[in-house]
Write an enzyme that holds these catalytic residues in place. Structure first.
Site, mmCIF file in Angstrom:
data_model
loop_
_atom_site.group_PDB
_atom_site.id
_atom_site.type_symbol
_atom_site.label_atom_id
_atom_site.label_comp_id
_atom_site.label_asym_id
_atom_site.label_seq_id
_atom_site.Cartn_x
_atom_site.Cartn_y
_atom_site.Cartn_z
ATOM 1 N N GLU A 5 -10.165 -0.006 11.348
ATOM 2 C CA GLU A 5 -10.772 -0.934 10.383
ATOM 3 C C GLU A 5 -10.559 -2.391 10.799
ATOM 4 O O GLU A 5 -11.265 -3.281 10.353
ATOM 5 C CB GLU A 5 -10.151 -0.729 8.993
ATOM 6 C CG GLU A 5 -8.657 -1.030 8.941
ATOM 7 C CD GLU A 5 -8.064 -1.035 7.537
ATOM 8 O OE1 GLU A 5 -8.794 -0.803 6.581
ATOM 9 O OE2 GLU A 5 -6.841 -1.271 7.435
ATOM 10 N N MET A 53 -7.578 3.392 8.919
ATOM 11 C CA MET A 53 -6.856 2.206 8.410
ATOM 12 C C MET A 53 -5.846 1.682 9.443
ATOM 13 O O MET A 53 -5.583 2.333 10.440
ATOM 14 C CB MET A 53 -6.114 2.564 7.132
ATOM 15 C CG MET A 53 -6.984 2.629 5.912
ATOM 16 S SD MET A 53 -5.955 3.081 4.489
ATOM 17 C CE MET A 53 -7.039 2.619 3.153
ATOM 18 N N GLY A 54 -5.246 0.571 9.111
ATOM 19 C CA GLY A 54 -4.178 0.063 9.975
ATOM 20 C C GLY A 54 -4.199 -1.428 10.177
ATOM 21 O O GLY A 54 -3.374 -1.988 10.897
ATOM 22 N N ARG A 55 -5.207 -2.053 9.592
ATOM 23 C CA ARG A 55 -5.314 -3.508 9.647
ATOM 24 C C ARG A 55 -5.265 -4.038 11.085
ATOM 25 O O ARG A 55 -6.072 -3.611 11.886
ATOM 26 C CB ARG A 55 -4.198 -4.124 8.808
ATOM 27 C CG ARG A 55 -4.628 -5.405 8.177
ATOM 28 C CD ARG A 55 -3.661 -5.892 7.158
ATOM 29 N NE ARG A 55 -4.105 -5.557 5.833
ATOM 30 C CZ ARG A 55 -3.304 -5.140 4.874
ATOM 31 N NH1 ARG A 55 -2.037 -4.989 5.107
ATOM 32 N NH2 ARG A 55 -3.789 -4.887 3.685
ATOM 33 N N THR A 90 5.102 2.042 5.648
ATOM 34 C CA THR A 90 3.701 1.625 5.758
ATOM 35 C C THR A 90 3.011 2.575 6.719
ATOM 36 O O THR A 90 3.577 2.925 7.771
ATOM 37 C CB THR A 90 3.484 0.174 6.263
ATOM 38 O OG1 THR A 90 2.103 0.029 6.610
ATOM 39 C CG2 THR A 90 4.323 -0.190 7.470
ATOM 40 N N GLN A 123 -6.078 9.330 4.158
ATOM 41 C CA GLN A 123 -5.054 9.141 5.197
ATOM 42 C C GLN A 123 -3.674 8.972 4.581
ATOM 43 O O GLN A 123 -2.691 9.455 5.100
ATOM 44 C CB GLN A 123 -5.346 7.870 6.013
ATOM 45 C CG GLN A 123 -6.625 7.927 6.779
ATOM 46 C CD GLN A 123 -7.145 6.540 7.106
ATOM 47 O OE1 GLN A 123 -6.803 5.979 8.134
ATOM 48 N NE2 GLN A 123 -7.971 5.985 6.247
ATOM 49 N N ARG A 124 -3.625 8.223 3.484
ATOM 50 C CA ARG A 124 -2.288 7.880 2.972
ATOM 51 C C ARG A 124 -1.967 8.572 1.658
ATOM 52 O O ARG A 124 -0.874 8.380 1.111
ATOM 53 C CB ARG A 124 -2.143 6.362 2.858
ATOM 54 C CG ARG A 124 -2.985 5.724 1.788
ATOM 55 C CD ARG A 124 -2.799 4.218 1.717
ATOM 56 N NE ARG A 124 -3.348 3.735 0.467
ATOM 57 C CZ ARG A 124 -3.684 2.483 0.222
ATOM 58 N NH1 ARG A 124 -3.516 1.562 1.165
ATOM 59 N NH2 ARG A 124 -4.153 2.118 -0.948
ATOM 60 N N GLY A 149 0.831 -1.214 0.000
ATOM 61 C CA GLY A 149 0.000 0.000 0.000
ATOM 62 C C GLY A 149 0.858 1.253 0.000
ATOM 63 O O GLY A 149 1.849 1.330 0.726
ATOM 64 N N ASP A 207 0.686 1.728 8.445
ATOM 65 C CA ASP A 207 0.233 0.915 9.589
ATOM 66 C C ASP A 207 1.229 0.958 10.755
ATOM 67 O O ASP A 207 0.875 0.613 11.878
ATOM 68 C CB ASP A 207 0.028 -0.539 9.158
ATOM 69 C CG ASP A 207 -1.065 -0.688 8.107
ATOM 70 O OD1 ASP A 207 -1.722 0.316 7.803
ATOM 71 O OD2 ASP A 207 -1.253 -1.808 7.594
HETATM 72 O O1 F6P Z 1 -0.619 -0.750 3.330
HETATM 73 C C1 F6P Z 1 -1.411 -0.762 4.453
HETATM 74 C C2 F6P Z 1 -2.844 -0.367 4.153
HETATM 75 O O2 F6P Z 1 -2.916 1.000 3.840
HETATM 76 C C3 F6P Z 1 -3.753 -0.777 5.297
HETATM 77 O O3 F6P Z 1 -3.827 0.214 6.271
HETATM 78 C C4 F6P Z 1 -5.056 -1.053 4.608
HETATM 79 O O4 F6P Z 1 -5.798 -2.023 5.292
HETATM 80 C C5 F6P Z 1 -4.615 -1.587 3.297
HETATM 81 O O5 F6P Z 1 -3.337 -1.058 3.035
HETATM 82 C C6 F6P Z 1 -5.542 -1.252 2.168
HETATM 83 O O6 F6P Z 1 -4.978 -1.752 1.031
HETATM 84 P P1 F6P Z 1 -5.548 -1.587 -0.418
HETATM 85 O O7 F6P Z 1 -5.516 -0.163 -0.758
HETATM 86 O O8 F6P Z 1 -4.663 -2.422 -1.261
HETATM 87 O O9 F6P Z 1 -6.953 -2.097 -0.341
#
Ligand code: F6P
Length: 400
Positions: A240, A185-187, A139, A289-290, A11, A141
């Protein structure tokens, strides 16, 4: 003359391209050792499928814009390399490394991507190839092992804090408002969700839910009821990655084997509305966020550039099979030093928020605030054109 290839993986973050910028700028300072500087299109897939492009063929202005461009400018992937080193995919990689006379390989990614990086490094070692492989950590995360923090986390944290603060001024201006459920986000790691605790008091979320703590829907409903009775509105922030019974049968799974998690806030809002009859609004911060050049942390961006440079100087000095990590020396003034650790230590490992950084299950401790505050410092002056921010747009002409 030997060449280098730069791979972006997993990501994106708001500063992943700053590390590429740092690596590029360092590489052009060593023309006697590094000839072509290739970008691999869509992560490791570019190296497998022979889709590389020469960064020196790109417009220099696009190179300069990398430090304010989110997303992965080279293209990224979540493709996982097979366990079996005899898989034909590895022969493709070796063939293309040799075809393009590549001696230096850089993989910029998180824990799954460090697995990719590690596998390439092991492959080159086993075949006795004169190739050096270095990992560049990133990352949002913040869950990579062995490092104080990861590049991209601080800018994402700054985006979370400032956007929630701004939203709070809208959310809290009605006498009888809604319950706002903000999803971050952050899994499986709550670092980014925890950042919401740094929102100033006049907009601070009422409750924060990290995936590190067990999540119980009945308790959540009770918490919301109390907030609503007391204030008439509220802001709660959920990761999330919180685990509760939800229908994941249609959830997409990425190449690294992770289920796409987004959408928990919508499900919880339905539960709140049906059980309590309280109006809710969901705010899924999602890519803002990213992918947010407007809320970059200068500290994060500067470190991202420096780590990119260091990756190149380390490889030139003979290092291989390693990733660069940050070790914090002090908070005030903020000082971190850079070190190298073996890729096998970081590949696939996951670093969660430790208990001492939590005050209780809905609040963070002073230790966490002391940890995060220095990382989000400093703002960036962006380059604009006609009222629109300028961003890199590489042409990516594939080299023969
Ligand atoms: O790379 C980490 C991340 O941004 C997580 O926080 C998020 O769950 C995931 O990637 C989302 O990924 P994608 O954009 O591939 O669905």
């Amino acid at each position: 003359m030997k060449n280098m290839v730069y791979i972006q993986s997993g990501g994106p973050t708001s500063v992943i391209n700053s590390s590429l910028y740092g690596a590029y700028k360092e590489a052009i300072r060593h023309p006697e050792e590094i000839g072509h500087i290739y970008g691999s299109i869509n992560g490791i897939e570019g190296l497998i499928e022979d889709k590389l492009f020469d960064l020196n063929e790109e417009n220099p202005h696009d190179i300069e814009l990398l430090i304010q461009t989110p997303g992965a400018a080279l293209g990224t992937t979540r493709r996982k390399l097979p366990k079996d080193i005899n898989d034909p995919v590895y022969m493709q990689i070796v063939k293309n490394l040799q075809k393009h006379k590549i001696k230096y390989v850089f993989v910029n990614g998180g824990n799954d991507s460090m697995d990719t990086c590690n596998k390439i490094s092991i492959l080159c070692d086993e075949l006795n190839l004169d190739v050096r492989v270095i990992g560049v950590p990133k990352t949002i995360d913040n869950d990579l092992a062995c490092t104080d923090h990861t590049l991209g986390y601080a800018s994402a944290a700054k985006a979370v804090i400032n956007q929630i603060y701004a939203i709070s001024k809208d959310a809290l201006c009605y006498k009888q408002g809604k319950i706002h459920i903000v999803e971050v986000m952050g899994r499986n790691a709550g670092w980014l969700t925890a950042a919401a605790d740094l929102v100033p008091d006049d907009g601070r979320p009422d409750l924060i839910y990290l995936p590190e703590n067990p999540f119980n829907v009945d308790e959540f409903i009770q918490d919301i009821k109390e907030i609503h009775e007391k204030k008439g509105y509220g802001i709660v922030v959920i990761s999330e990655g919180i685990k509760f019974e939800r229908d994941m049968t249609n959830a997409q799974v990425d190449g690294f084997g992770h289920a796409q998690l987004a959408g928990a806030c919508t499900e919880l809002a339905h539960i709140v509305e049906s059980r309590l009859g309280i109006k809710t609004r969901v705010v899924e911060l999602s890519l803002l966020q990213r992918a947010n050049p407007f809320l970059l942390s200068r500290n994060d961006r500067d470190e991202a550039i420096e780590v990119g440079q260091l990756a190149v100087t380390s490889a030139l000095a003979g290092e291989t099979g390693k990733m660069i990590v940050m070790k914090r020396v002090s908070n005030e003034p903020y000082v971190a030093r850079f070190e190298l650790v073996s890729l096998s230590e970081v590949a696939n490992a996951e670093q969660k928020v430790p208990e001492y950084m939590m005050q209780d299950k809905h609040r963070m401790s002073d230790k966490f605030r002391e940890y995060l505050r220095p990382l989000i410092q400093g703002n960036i002056h962006l380059i604009w054109k006609d009222g629109i921010v300028e961003l890199t747009n590489f042409k990516k002409k594939i080299v023969k």
